[in-house]
Design a protein around this motif. Structure first.
Motif, short mmCIF file in Angstrom:
data_model
loop_
_atom_site.label_atom_id
_atom_site.label_comp_id
_atom_site.label_asym_id
_atom_site.label_seq_id
_atom_site.Cartn_x
_atom_site.Cartn_y
_atom_site.Cartn_z
N LEU A 148 0.85 -1.20 0.00
CA LEU A 148 0.00 0.00 0.00
C LEU A 148 0.88 1.25 0.00
CD1 LEU A 148 -2.77 -0.95 2.59
CD2 LEU A 148 -3.08 -0.62 0.14
N GLU A 149 0.59 2.16 -0.91
CA GLU A 149 1.40 3.37 -1.03
C GLU A 149 0.54 4.62 -0.96
OE1 GLU A 149 3.57 2.87 -4.64
OE2 GLU A 149 4.96 1.40 -3.78
N VAL A 150 -0.58 4.52 -0.26
CA VAL A 150 -1.47 5.67 -0.06
C VAL A 150 -1.65 5.87 1.44
CG1 VAL A 150 -2.70 5.34 -2.24
CG2 VAL A 150 -3.50 4.18 -0.18
N ASP A 151 -2.25 6.98 1.82
CA ASP A 151 -2.54 7.17 3.23
C ASP A 151 -3.59 6.17 3.68
OD1 ASP A 151 -0.77 9.15 4.07
OD2 ASP A 151 -1.98 10.73 3.19
N VAL A 152 -3.44 5.73 4.93
CA VAL A 152 -4.25 4.62 5.40
C VAL A 152 -4.95 4.90 6.72
CG1 VAL A 152 -2.92 2.83 4.21
CG2 VAL A 152 -2.22 3.56 6.51
N TYR A 153 -6.00 4.13 6.92
CA TYR A 153 -6.75 4.03 8.17
C TYR A 153 -6.19 2.82 8.91
CZ TYR A 153 -10.98 2.50 10.85
OH TYR A 153 -11.87 2.08 11.80
N ILE A 154 -5.87 2.99 10.18
CA ILE A 154 -5.28 1.90 10.96
C ILE A 154 -6.09 1.71 12.24
CG2 ILE A 154 -3.21 1.05 12.12
CD1 ILE A 154 -1.66 3.22 10.43
#
Length: 352
Positions: A148-154
């Motif tokens: 994954l190379e996008v901003d993420v929800y964790i």
């Protein structure tokens, strides 16, 4: 990982979590980055990300999957995740969690979220299976594994673990941890330029004394019911009240309103969660010289407001344009806070 998994001597499977997670976002009119930029989520071959030779066991597959999970160090795609049906987090909501996001590939307000996770765990007598660097290490491994190379929800989750088929927490041998990483949800731009719709629901939020309302636990039934009620009329959020009839919070957000130039929000004593973004907004307001009050908010106070907005980790500051038949525009004080929030993001970022 397609068959039953044996954990703690008991056999059971729970799957489909990734699908349900996406359905929840899409039901709110949210677009995932994976849908906007499908090139970021190409196929993964057997020798690429998710190879069995990686340090964390996982499942590859050669198809695009948007959600990655990590269960006690084992990484796989969302729909392949399995936990025991006797995990007390599943059976009784005996778990705590936090939602963190990234901005430009860096963690936003991570120390604050981690501190609240520790607080929640301490309040329910749960030993966290990971500490700060441990959580970050697992996040890094998941991002490397998935590509994954996008901003993420964790989502960081700690459960009581597998135990007897009873409420007895002392029957659980050891706590478990679960992380869920997904592309950060993107709300429609009009929610920020025109305001979103929220709904005042009939859900009464229980009050837990001794700071219990500030525990971010897996027991979210009242919030689910509030959101369900809101969705039935096309709203983004459902607003709840406490047993005294005062406004508390949204199903996944805190609420603010402006009247007479004063920024007001429900006080913690009303039985709300002390949102991380809520705290940032109060700090920003102080820095901007905006008067603030944390008070008991009646329904009539809310409808008499000149501006209304909600806050959360994934929504930031989101103006409210409608509650029931009452409508607002995006007011000047809300705009000032939105601009100040964006300008101050950098000082709350840290490397993963």
């Amino acid at each position: 990982m397609g068959g039953p998994s044996r954990i703690g001597g008991e056999v059971g499977t729970i799957g489909g979590g990734g699908v349900a997670f996406l359905q929840f976002f899409r039901a709110q009119g949210i677009v995932c980055f994976a849908q906007l930029y499908p090139a970021c989520f190409g196929g993964r071959g057997a020798g690429g990300h998710g190879s069995e030779q990686s340090v964390h066991a996982g499942v590859g597959g050669g198809r695009r999957v948007e959600i990655v999970v990590n269960i006690d160090g084992k990484i796989c795609w969302g729909e392949e995740g399995r936990i025991s049906v006797l995990d007390h987090g599943f059976l009784f909501g005996d778990s705590v969690y936090e939602v963190v996001r990234t901005r430009g590939g860096r963690l936003f307000c991570f120390p604050e979220h981690l501190e609240r996770l520790r607080y929640s765990a301490e309040k329910i007598g749960l030993r966290l299976p990971l500490e700060g660097e441990g959580w970050r290490r697992e996040i890094r491994a998941m991002l490397e594994w998935s590509g994954l190379e996008v901003d993420v929800y964790i989502r960081l989750i700690a459960t009581r673990g597998v135990g007897e088929l009873s409420l007895n927490p002392f029957s659980c041998v050891r706590p478990s941890y679960i992380l869920i990483v997904a592309p950060l949800p993107v709300y429609p731009r009009r929610y920020y330029t025109e305001g979103c719709r929220v709904e005042l629901t009939g859900v009464v939020q229980p009050f837990y004394g001794g700071g219990g309302s500030n525990i971010k636990s897996g027991n979210y039934l009242h919030h689910v019911l509030a959101l369900r009620e809101a969705k039935r009329v096309g709203a983004v959020e459902g607003i709840m009240r406490n047993v005294e009839g005062y406004i508390t919070e949204g199903s996944t957000s805190n609420i603010f309103f402006v009247r007479g130039g004063i920024l007001r929000t429900p006080a913690l004593r009303c039985g709300i969660l002390a949102g991380i973004t809520r705290g940032l907004v109060l700090e920003l307001a102080e820095g901007l010289g905006i008067a603030t009050e944390e008070v008991e908010v009646g329904v009539e106070d809310l409808f008499a407001a000149e501006e209304v907005f909600i806050t959360s980790t994934t929504k930031d500051i989101m103006p409210v344009g409608r509650i029931g038949e009452r409508r607002w525009g995006v007011g000047p004080l809300t705009r000032r806070l939105m601009e100040a929030f964006e300008a101050g993001v950098e000082r709350h970022l840290m490397e993963i």
